[in-house]
Design a protein around this motif. Structure first.
Motif, short mmCIF file in Angstrom:
data_model
loop_
_atom_site.label_atom_id
_atom_site.label_comp_id
_atom_site.label_asym_id
_atom_site.label_seq_id
_atom_site.Cartn_x
_atom_site.Cartn_y
_atom_site.Cartn_z
N ALA A 17 -7.18 -16.25 1.43
CA ALA A 17 -8.07 -15.68 0.44
C ALA A 17 -7.35 -14.73 -0.53
N MET A 18 -6.06 -14.48 -0.31
CA MET A 18 -5.33 -13.56 -1.17
C MET A 18 -5.40 -14.01 -2.62
N VAL A 270 -9.99 6.05 3.62
CA VAL A 270 -9.60 6.72 2.37
C VAL A 270 -8.55 5.88 1.64
N ALA A 271 -7.57 5.37 2.37
CA ALA A 271 -6.52 4.57 1.74
C ALA A 271 -7.09 3.33 1.08
N GLN A 272 -7.98 2.65 1.76
CA GLN A 272 -8.59 1.45 1.18
C GLN A 272 -9.36 1.78 -0.09
N LEU A 273 -10.08 2.89 -0.07
CA LEU A 273 -10.85 3.30 -1.24
C LEU A 273 -9.92 3.61 -2.41
N ALA A 274 -8.83 4.32 -2.14
CA ALA A 274 -7.89 4.70 -3.20
C ALA A 274 -7.22 3.47 -3.81
N ILE A 275 -6.84 2.51 -2.98
CA ILE A 275 -6.22 1.28 -3.48
C ILE A 275 -7.23 0.47 -4.28
N ALA A 276 -8.45 0.36 -3.75
CA ALA A 276 -9.49 -0.40 -4.45
C ALA A 276 -9.80 0.21 -5.81
N TRP A 277 -9.74 1.55 -5.91
CA TRP A 277 -9.99 2.21 -7.18
C TRP A 277 -8.95 1.77 -8.22
N VAL A 278 -7.67 1.72 -7.82
CA VAL A 278 -6.63 1.29 -8.75
C VAL A 278 -6.87 -0.16 -9.18
N SER A 279 -7.17 -1.03 -8.24
CA SER A 279 -7.43 -2.43 -8.57
C SER A 279 -8.61 -2.57 -9.53
N ALA A 280 -9.59 -1.69 -9.37
CA ALA A 280 -10.81 -1.76 -10.19
C ALA A 280 -10.58 -1.34 -11.64
N GLY A 282 -8.64 -2.65 -13.74
CA GLY A 282 -8.40 -3.79 -14.61
C GLY A 282 -7.73 -4.94 -13.90
N PRO A 283 -8.01 -6.17 -14.31
CA PRO A 283 -7.40 -7.35 -13.68
C PRO A 283 -5.93 -7.51 -14.01
N ASP A 284 -5.41 -6.66 -14.91
CA ASP A 284 -4.00 -6.72 -15.27
C ASP A 284 -3.16 -5.72 -14.49
N ILE A 285 -3.75 -5.10 -13.46
CA ILE A 285 -3.07 -4.08 -12.67
C ILE A 285 -2.86 -4.58 -11.24
N VAL A 286 -1.65 -4.45 -10.75
CA VAL A 286 -1.33 -4.83 -9.36
C VAL A 286 -0.84 -3.58 -8.63
N PRO A 287 -1.57 -3.12 -7.62
CA PRO A 287 -1.10 -1.97 -6.85
C PRO A 287 0.03 -2.35 -5.91
N LEU A 288 1.04 -1.48 -5.84
CA LEU A 288 2.13 -1.63 -4.87
C LEU A 288 1.87 -0.68 -3.72
N VAL A 289 1.85 -1.21 -2.52
CA VAL A 289 1.59 -0.39 -1.34
C VAL A 289 2.88 -0.24 -0.55
N GLY A 290 3.30 1.01 -0.33
CA GLY A 290 4.55 1.26 0.37
C GLY A 290 4.38 1.31 1.88
N ALA A 300 -4.14 -1.53 4.60
CA ALA A 300 -4.17 -1.64 3.14
C ALA A 300 -4.77 -2.94 2.64
N LEU A 301 -4.49 -4.05 3.30
CA LEU A 301 -4.89 -5.36 2.79
C LEU A 301 -6.38 -5.51 2.53
N PRO A 302 -7.27 -5.01 3.39
CA PRO A 302 -8.70 -5.19 3.12
C PRO A 302 -9.20 -4.49 1.86
N ALA A 303 -8.39 -3.61 1.28
CA ALA A 303 -8.79 -2.95 0.03
C ALA A 303 -9.07 -3.98 -1.06
N LEU A 304 -8.40 -5.13 -0.99
CA LEU A 304 -8.62 -6.17 -1.99
C LEU A 304 -10.00 -6.78 -1.89
#
Length: 342
Positions: A17-18, A270-280, A282-290, A300-304
């Motif tokens: 589903a990625m 909290v981490a999932q929410l923060a990552i999801a906020w970045v993704s939200a 714009g569709p032209d933004i890809v978050p990098l998770v360290g 982190a993955l379920p944030a998508l």
């Protein structure tokens, strides 16, 4: 808000589903989340476990993550050698390597100047290809702007390497609108890598509009504020910087607690929410998770899968307004070398 429980487990269903998306108009197709490998080579986050690091890279690939970000100066080449081992035996077309170059180093933790001279660019590339054990780099980017070398010359050298087949796409990192335009005039830029999170939003007024005008993607690093908004931060972890300084960190952690209440109501971390906020944003933004370990990756993955509504985004904005963080993201000497502020 309605609670939506999300599992931490990395499953084959997640891999299938990625989501994938193209970086800008001309960049490669990559997964909707990338893996930043810097922390796997020590640095501000402390020593990493080599076996666990390699297992985390494998888990990311198996979950459908295709974008892997590194730098030739991470661990003085250690990170590239680590990825060589982790990626060995994998189909070269199954992952996208993003490599930063040009940050000079000396013994110890202090960074030197940036070197963007054309002859240095080609030298750095030769070493990276060898350490990584590959015949090409998918996205090659100067780590910072070299004020002594016109960006046209640096990008022009990478363009020559594109034409020679050693590089597929050209990226940028931590530069402002004028530099982006000048670089893009030499060769189409795939993406800009820059810090972007709930605590670091200086890209919004001018940089994001410039990228969107030119059709350039954005890969966002620091989406968890170097762990500060991961929901797992605690004193004594070794992370340095103005936002972690006494007086600032206490205030910033109150913002994290406000996010925690929103996350709990949403049924996520909290981490999932923060990552999801970045993704939200714009569709032209890809978050990098360290992520340095499989449990952090699995979190982190379920944030998508978190689709934030307009109302939820408004609640998050009220809890952590733009500019509410205290302290710059880097010390003053580093901030002066960046193309954008907080």
């Amino acid at each position: 808000m309605m609670k939506t429980p999300i599992s931490y487990a990395v499953t084959s269903a997640q891999a299938q589903a990625m989501r994938n998306q193209r970086l800008g108009r001309t960049g490669p197709v990559v997964s909707a989340m990338g893996l930043g490998a810097m922390g796997m080579s020590g640095g501000p986050y402390g020593e990493a476990d080599r076996g666990e690091s390699i297992a985390t890279v494998h888990a990311a690939l198996d979950a459908g993550v295709t974008l892997i970000d590194t730098g030739d100066f991470y661990g003085m080449g250690h990170n590239e050698l680590l990825l060589n081992e982790a990626l060995r035996g994998r189909d070269r077309d199954s992952y996208v390597l993003s490599v930063k170059f040009g940050q000079m180093r000396g013994p110890g933790p202090i960074a030197g100047p940036q070197d963007g001279r054309p002859e240095a660019v080609k030298n750095f590339l030769a070493y990276s290809l060898t350490r990584l054990g590959v015949d090409h780099i998918d996205i090659y980017r100067p780590a910072r702007l070299d004020p002594a070398v016109p960006i046209e010359e640096t990008v022009g050298a990478v363009k020559e390497m594109v034409e020679a087949g050693y590089v597929r796409h050209i990226g940028l990192s931590e530069v402002g609108p004028e530099t982006i335009r000048r670089a893009h005039a030499v060769h189409p830029i795939a993406d800009l890598q820059i810090e972007y999170s709930l605590l670091s939003r200086a890209v919004e007024p001018e940089i994001l509009p410039t990228l969107r005008e030119l059709g350039i993607g954005l890969t966002a690093y620091g989406v968890l504020g170097r762990g500060l908004i991961s929901g797992h931060w605690s004193a004594g972890k070794g992370v340095r910087g103005p936002r972690f300084a006494p007086g600032n960190v206490e205030h910033n952690l109150t913002l994290v607690e406000q996010l925690r209440r929103i996350a709990e109501a949403r049924g996520c971390t909290v981490a999932q929410l923060a990552i999801a906020w970045v993704s939200a944003q714009g569709p032209d933004i890809v978050p990098l998770v360290g992520a340095r370990t499989r449990p952090r990756l699995a979190e982190a993955l379920p944030a998508l899968d978190l689709s934030l509504t307009t109302d939820e985004l408004a609640v998050i904005e009220k809890a952590v307004p733009k500019g509410s963080a205290r302290g710059d993201r880097y010390p003053a000497a580093f901030m002066a070398a960046l193309g954008v502020g907080n």
